[in-house]
Scaffold this active site. Structure first.
Site, PDB file in Angstrom:
ATOM      1  N   GLU A  47       0.070 -24.730  18.465  1.00  0.00           N
ATOM      2  CA  GLU A  47      -0.837 -24.187  17.438  1.00  0.00           C
ATOM      3  C   GLU A  47      -2.174 -23.814  18.102  1.00  0.00           C
ATOM      4  OE1 GLU A  47      -2.753 -27.280  15.227  1.00  0.00           O
ATOM      5  OE2 GLU A  47      -2.609 -26.204  13.324  1.00  0.00           O
ATOM      6  N   ASN A 110      -4.530 -19.971   9.803  1.00  0.00           N
ATOM      7  CA  ASN A 110      -4.005 -20.651  10.985  1.00  0.00           C
ATOM      8  C   ASN A 110      -2.546 -20.200  11.093  1.00  0.00           C
ATOM      9  OD1 ASN A 110      -3.022 -22.457  12.870  1.00  0.00           O
ATOM     10  ND2 ASN A 110      -4.196 -24.203  12.091  1.00  0.00           N
ATOM     11  N   LYS A 127      -0.073 -21.171   8.137  1.00  0.00           N
ATOM     12  CA  LYS A 127       0.009 -22.612   7.863  1.00  0.00           C
ATOM     13  C   LYS A 127      -0.297 -22.941   6.402  1.00  0.00           C
ATOM     14  CE  LYS A 127      -1.957 -26.904   9.816  1.00  0.00           C
ATOM     15  NZ  LYS A 127      -2.826 -27.340  10.945  1.00  0.00           N
ATOM     16  N   GLU A 146     -10.433 -27.962   9.214  1.00  0.00           N
ATOM     17  CA  GLU A 146      -9.448 -26.896   8.963  1.00  0.00           C
ATOM     18  C   GLU A 146      -9.526 -26.380   7.532  1.00  0.00           C
ATOM     19  OE1 GLU A 146      -5.497 -26.735  10.637  1.00  0.00           O
ATOM     20  OE2 GLU A 146      -5.871 -28.645  11.639  1.00  0.00           O
ATOM     21  N   CYS A 171       1.821 -27.747  12.852  1.00  0.00           N
ATOM     22  CA  CYS A 171       1.111 -29.024  12.890  1.00  0.00           C
ATOM     23  C   CYS A 171       1.390 -29.928  11.682  1.00  0.00           C
ATOM     24  CB  CYS A 171      -0.380 -28.753  13.065  1.00  0.00           C
ATOM     25  SG  CYS A 171      -1.313 -30.209  13.572  1.00  0.00           S
ATOM     26  N   ASN A 196      -1.808 -29.560  17.142  1.00  0.00           N
ATOM     27  CA  ASN A 196      -2.953 -30.205  17.792  1.00  0.00           C
ATOM     28  C   ASN A 196      -3.213 -31.478  16.999  1.00  0.00           C
ATOM     29  OD1 ASN A 196      -4.762 -28.223  19.697  1.00  0.00           O
ATOM     30  ND2 ASN A 196      -3.657 -27.046  18.153  1.00  0.00           N
TER      31      ASN A 196
END
Lengths: 317, 317
Positions: A47, A110, A127, A146, A171, A196
């Site tokens: 990612e 993302n 995402k 995020e 993720c 991550n």
């Protein structure tokens, strides 16, 4: 019969702020060459694989935020990766921060792209389970913003590639059983995931010792319970003072770990995946058509949580 | 703050055809006394804990089938267990075959009752994910005719007991992420599961070596991904020529196994469960209200499998 896909885990070590996109793409290209020498058909990168993990910082300057995003894919800096893909015949999955324009509105996602063995994008994923927090929380050792920087995606799709049906996630998606299930209900035989994950979880430091265990548990369960292969690949190591877990792994439809990275640095590991092996699970224990009971799962889509309905309104208790 | 529930795993060894209900109830009572001596507040017994696992046989005679079922609970034979529960102040979860009458129709369910520390039934559950097959398949070394003998239940409910919110499931339910999620969306802090799992899986003998691994993986993932305790208890050992896995276990909301049976016989193991420990997961990583995205989970309730819609009709592909 067998349908073999040779999958390389393309784990990345840290990317510091000072590292240029060109330098990172050179690392990705070197790993792709190594994967090719091992016979890989596809390499899975992490990612946000092009820059440092910037959501650890509260950034007010919009131009600075934008500097971590790609307004196009391929971009000038990532083009060498697409060219090498075509040259070697190695596809890839790449996570990156996506700057999009929708109806005149700038959106930040993302995202990840799936690229076939001719260097062509055949799928994109944004995402859905964006973790962390929205507000400035300077009391944390580092932040996880995020929810501030990324709008959640809208759907888990699958793509025909590499001779099979491929799903993508990113993720935090890997911890949610719904992610795998929605893809498996569309026939996913293999799921690619980049991540991550900082070792230290500020709101729940009790979890720190268990980070690698939880990472593996979630991926093994997702693979087994859906009869699919899962390749889950980290950016790990000490990045801008924050240590992230590595532990990239490839899990079979049996739930068994069949390949694993052992460093916290750039590392390529290959696994040989027979997509037809999925049937051993998809046609027996996890034959959804025979054994699922959606009429009993209503709350999964009707509710967000214990106190909120799916539309965000308060549930009466 | 802490809310402690001392949970005993009440694993059973085999029950042969010749064993009377009275003999089995005496074993259950002996285990309850042992659990009490360890400080247990509740003991979890297996699925179909009163008789041998009869779905391994194709039986045509309705009276013989009925002989494995309980038309009432408590029944004359099980009453001593309820009386001992009240005497010792030890609640229990008990799996049994239930014969019910609904609107003049006789129904057979694979059920479990939850009994509080005063010996009173406070919850009942009817197995939803009924596995196996419906038709006579004499080619198998032994059969698994649960789909023939049991009507599936209708809902996963939770119950207020032992100072917390308790859910119930049975055997194959534990392999389906939906089971735990539907209960956790109602606040389940602890889930009790009884099971009978033959080592040999006739349609998928490739799984035989992995039976215990799959058992543990599914339960650990269910506990972790929902921030709840799970006590999952087997009837194991060699029963009427068929070997079943044992491996009863208690898993914390962290996904860690905190107690485990090590024999294939009657065995009591105690675990001390703090229900407040659930919050460490339910309020952080698995805070559903913050992090779930039900708007993206539609297929989970809209589809049964890859080819069937939820109502059983064929999907257009």
């Amino acid at each position: 019969m067998s349908r073999i896909v040779n999958v390389a885990l393309g784990q990345l070590g840290p990317i510091q702020s000072a590292d240029s996109r060109a330098a990172v793409v050179a690392r990705l290209c070197a790993m792709m060459r190594e994967a090719h020498s091992l016979g890989a058909h596809v390499i899975v990168y992490p990612e946000l694989a092009l820059t440092t993990f910037f959501p650890r910082w509260y950034i007010e300057d919009e131009a600075v935020i934008d500097s971590y995003f790609e307004p196009s894919m391929p971009s000038r800096e990532t083009l060498p990766l697409f060219e090498l893909s075509r040259e070697l015949g190695v596809g890839f999955y790449l996570g990156y921060a996506e700057l999009a324009e929708e109806g005149g509105k700038r959106m930040r996602y993302n995202s990840a792209v799936l690229v076939d063995r001719r260097g062509a994008i055949v799928g994109k994923y944004r995402k859905i389970h964006v973790p962390g927090h929205f507000e400035h929380e300077p009391w944390r050792k580092f932040q996880h913003l995020e929810k501030r920087y990324f709008t959640p995606g809208q759907s888990f799709d699958v793509h025909q590639a590499f001779g099979g049906t491929i799903g993508m996630a990113l993720c935090n998606d890997r911890r949610w059983a719904e992610s795998y299930r929605v893809m498996a209900l569309q026939g996913a035989e293999m799921v690619f995931i980049g991540y991550n994950t900082p070792v230290h979880n500020a709101p729940a430091p009790q979890h720190d010792d268990l980070s690698l265990f939880h990472n593996q548990l979630a991926v093994q369960a997702g693979a087994y319970q859906n009869g699919c292969w899962v390749a889950s690949v980290a950016k790990g190591g000490l990045e801008e003072g924050v240590e992230s877990i590595a532990g990239s792994l490839l899990v079979a439809p049996s739930g068994e770990v069949v390949a694993r990275c052992v460093t916290k640095d750039d590392e390529v590991v290959l696994g040989r995946c027979d997509l037809d092996f999925c049937a051993v699970y998809k046609r027996t224990t996890f034959n959804f058509d025979l054994h699922r009971h959606p009429e009993c799962y209503g709350l999964i889509t009707a509710r967000k949580g214990e106190t909120l309905a799916a539309d965000g309104s308060l549930l009466e208790r």
